[in-house]
Design a protein around this motif. Structure first.
Motif, PDB file in Angstrom:
ATOM      1  N   LEU A  91      -1.160   6.982   7.678  1.00  0.00           N
ATOM      2  CA  LEU A  91      -2.541   6.833   8.133  1.00  0.00           C
ATOM      3  C   LEU A  91      -2.539   6.945   9.646  1.00  0.00           C
ATOM      4  O   LEU A  91      -1.896   6.138  10.327  1.00  0.00           O
ATOM      5  N   THR A 113       0.801  -1.211   0.000  1.00  0.00           N
ATOM      6  CA  THR A 113       0.000   0.000   0.000  1.00  0.00           C
ATOM      7  C   THR A 113       0.842   1.272   0.000  1.00  0.00           C
ATOM      8  O   THR A 113       0.327   2.354  -0.209  1.00  0.00           O
ATOM      9  N   GLN A 156      -6.089  -2.861   9.024  1.00  0.00           N
ATOM     10  CA  GLN A 156      -5.659  -4.092   8.385  1.00  0.00           C
ATOM     11  C   GLN A 156      -5.826  -4.013   6.868  1.00  0.00           C
ATOM     12  O   GLN A 156      -6.906  -3.741   6.380  1.00  0.00           O
ATOM     13  N   GLY A 157      -4.758  -4.247   6.167  1.00  0.00           N
ATOM     14  CA  GLY A 157      -4.861  -4.276   4.720  1.00  0.00           C
ATOM     15  C   GLY A 157      -4.741  -2.914   4.078  1.00  0.00           C
ATOM     16  O   GLY A 157      -4.613  -2.796   2.867  1.00  0.00           O
ATOM     17  N   ARG A 158      -4.769  -1.871   4.890  1.00  0.00           N
ATOM     18  CA  ARG A 158      -4.605  -0.533   4.333  1.00  0.00           C
ATOM     19  C   ARG A 158      -3.187  -0.038   4.564  1.00  0.00           C
ATOM     20  O   ARG A 158      -2.828   1.036   4.097  1.00  0.00           O
ATOM     21  N   PRO A 213      -1.739  -9.663  12.369  1.00  0.00           N
ATOM     22  CA  PRO A 213      -1.209 -10.789  11.609  1.00  0.00           C
ATOM     23  C   PRO A 213       0.271 -10.923  11.920  1.00  0.00           C
ATOM     24  O   PRO A 213       0.977  -9.934  12.093  1.00  0.00           O
ATOM     25  N   THR A 248       1.836   2.649   2.459  1.00  0.00           N
ATOM     26  CA  THR A 248       1.252   3.426   3.546  1.00  0.00           C
ATOM     27  C   THR A 248       1.613   2.774   4.870  1.00  0.00           C
ATOM     28  O   THR A 248       1.622   1.557   4.967  1.00  0.00           O
ATOM     29  N   ARG A 273      -7.578  -3.263  13.613  1.00  0.00           N
ATOM     30  CA  ARG A 273      -8.288  -4.139  12.691  1.00  0.00           C
ATOM     31  C   ARG A 273      -8.717  -3.381  11.454  1.00  0.00           C
ATOM     32  O   ARG A 273      -8.612  -3.876  10.343  1.00  0.00           O
ATOM     33  N   SER A 274      -9.209  -2.178  11.677  1.00  0.00           N
ATOM     34  CA  SER A 274      -9.708  -1.419  10.527  1.00  0.00           C
ATOM     35  C   SER A 274      -8.564  -0.938   9.642  1.00  0.00           C
ATOM     36  O   SER A 274      -8.767  -0.602   8.484  1.00  0.00           O
TER      37      SER A 274
END
Lengths: 335, 335
Positions: B95, B61, B114-116, B137, B63, B111-112
């Motif tokens: 972020l 990302t 996560q992946g960003r 993770p 980020t 959690r939110s």
DNA sequence: AGTTTGCATGAAAACGTTTACGTTGGCGCC
DNA sequence: GGCGCCAACGTAAACGTTTTCATGCAAACT
């Protein structure tokens, strides 16, 4: 260990990926029971939707960007806190980019945010109408904070700098002061200019014959300190000084202390912002309170609003009020 | 007005999308001339690669996330500044998620994210080893700031709180003080505990017979103010007080002022952090300087390093030194 | 001159999701 | 009882990129 995808969940729940998608968002179009089964499967597999994939298809990032200048101290943290708080409440993520010196750097910053955010919060002296036209897609929701820009099609949220300064100067005049000096902020800064205007207007209105004294500052303590030394050496010395922000007022206090001047007996001091530390300096600082957290919060609220409604075309312009906080540094007890 | 995609550029430059992609990244695998032609076409069309699509396929990302507690004042802004500066230098986006009260809220925040994000910077009292195991993770690069967590497989970057406090107390003792009080931070706070340890260790080492006085505080001015009032009323009154951070020291100064105590003649005061305002309070505050900007910067540097190298498995643990800054509040001039 | 090597380029798959559309089955209505 | 309709669900396309693999072509070697 590849992350679990929607397909894994679909397999686990023995449905198609479409149903999983439906169950995870809103849930309309699926039976309550299958929806439950799917959500349980998702839970079991610790499924977290891949944000990028979602962004790609949805064309929404659920993220807003904040473009901030090289801000110091309390103001910055309070502002971010307000923005962040409201962002969380709206389920939005916050992408921050601060401390860019030049206009070119700011341009690079907004360009690099392009496509990563649904909307932008901009607080920067360097950003004017031309900048916005040149660097932003026409349809990106933007809220400008403390910006002189008007009628650019973007929403604007300002602090009532002029009104706050006006009220403070009026207060000082009513307390008996006539020779009131003003320590300005950076020349290009919008807030600074508005506060200066408020000072001028109030002087013109309530003490038209009094001398105007404006010293240059830049919002940093250091510059307030230097201005303080200058003031201490003046004859006649002003009986009150109004600094365009608290930081400079604090620097000023230090200078007076060093010069052997008593505050407020020899000279009254007032600031602007009401940073938390203002009430703990010696003497406690009279100042204009700006609810910075609220500023950040409303800015984001307004942006969130823009993200929902497809922009009512007429860009709104709001103003956030200030209030005077009287403490010892301007001799409240004397009044 | 659909945004221009890589296909548009390909058509404009009369090449395939693959070549456009190659020309835009690195440029290896394309002739210099076609690369130029492509970049010009991209320029002409104002092409900006779609971030989400890129993330999806790249699985990166560019980020990093910063998980911060409800931080007040200078510390927060300085830290963010350092992080942001370094992030920009590495071409990373930032972020931010701050001000989450509970541990559950913090968990939701990570959690939110996560992946960003490609990696996480965490500064939070509530985050311990268990939290990390439960919510992250295994393979997400993480740098912990000022955290007591050890051997969790994550990198840790701490301020030498203990050493700084130790040095300050030693300095006070060498200046002739024996009865030295300490105003602590929040009980659960790691920095706070370390600083307290430093105080205890230095007292035990250099003034083993002197009384230990520890007052409860919580890093906010208000609590320093209250502690100051307590101290003023004590008999025998300590001749010096060391506050676990500058904010509380400032509150303390206000209390002494109110109680009619002179600083440093009646009581010496020292703080911790060297927030910018420390040198402008009255009297200027002796304190332990922490290069907060550097803290943020090194944290991000370390994270960036982790993003590159696939994690050297042995999680590093760095410590950032502090230095004593002697000003008037502890009677330096007397020495 | 033929074969090999290497490089520039293009075609197409893949990433994980949402959603338009098609299919199925159950149900009510005539 | 046949018809149509609606809800639930599945299939597959689409989003915009990167990257693997194939292809062609020119240069270099034997």
């Amino acid at each position: 260990m590849a992350a679990t995808t929607i397909k894994d969940v679909a397999r686990e729940a023995k449905v198609s990926v479409a149903s999983v998608s439906r169950a995870m968002n809103g849930g309309s179009g699926v039976t309550a029971e299958t929806s439950l089964r799917i959500r349980q499967a998702a839970e079991r597999l610790q499924y977290i939707p891949h944000a990028a994939a979602r962004m790609l298809i949805t064309r929404r990032t659920r993220t807003v960007g904040a473009l901030l200048p090289d801000l110091y101290g309390e103001f910055f943290s309070e502002l971010i806190r307000g923005i962040d708080l409201a962002a969380r409440a709206h389920g939005l993520h916050l992408l921050v980019s601060s401390s860019h010196d030049g206009v070119e750097e700011a341009a690079a910053a907004v360009r690099s945010m392009q496509g990563r955010v649904d909307g932008l919060l901009i607080l920067s002296e360097r950003v004017d109408a031309a900048f916005l036209r040149a660097n932003l897609p026409r349809d990106l929701p933007v809220v400008l904070l403390n910006s002189p820009v008007r009628n650019s099609g973007h929403a604007v949220l300002n602090v009532d700098n002029r009104g706050g300064a006006f009220a403070m100067v009026r207060h000082l005049i009513q307390a008996g002061h006539r020779n009131i000096a003003f320590i300005s902020g950076p020349a290009g800064n919008f807030d600074s200019r508005q506060r200066l205007k408020g000072y001028r207007a109030a002087m013109a209105r309530y003490a038209p014959d009094a001398p105007l004294t404006v010293l240059d500052g830049d919002f940093i303590e250091e510059s307030g300190y230097r201005a303080g030394l200058q003031l201490a050496a003046m004859t006649p010395r002003p009986t009150a000084v109004f600094a365009a922000n608290d930081m400079m007022a604090v620097g000023c206090l230090a200078a007076f202390k060093e010069a052997g001047l008593r505050v407020p007996e020899d000279i009254a001091v007032a600031g602007f912002d009401d940073i938390p530390i203002a009430r703990y300096v010696n003497p406690p600082l009279t100042t204009v309170r700006v609810r910075i957290v609220d500023l950040g919060r409303s800015a984001l609220e307004q942006l969130a609003e823009l993200l929902q409604r497809p922009e009512p075309s007429s860009a709104s312009a709001q103003t956030l009020g200030c209030e005077i906080v009287v403490r010892d540094s301007c001799g409240a007890s004397v009044t």
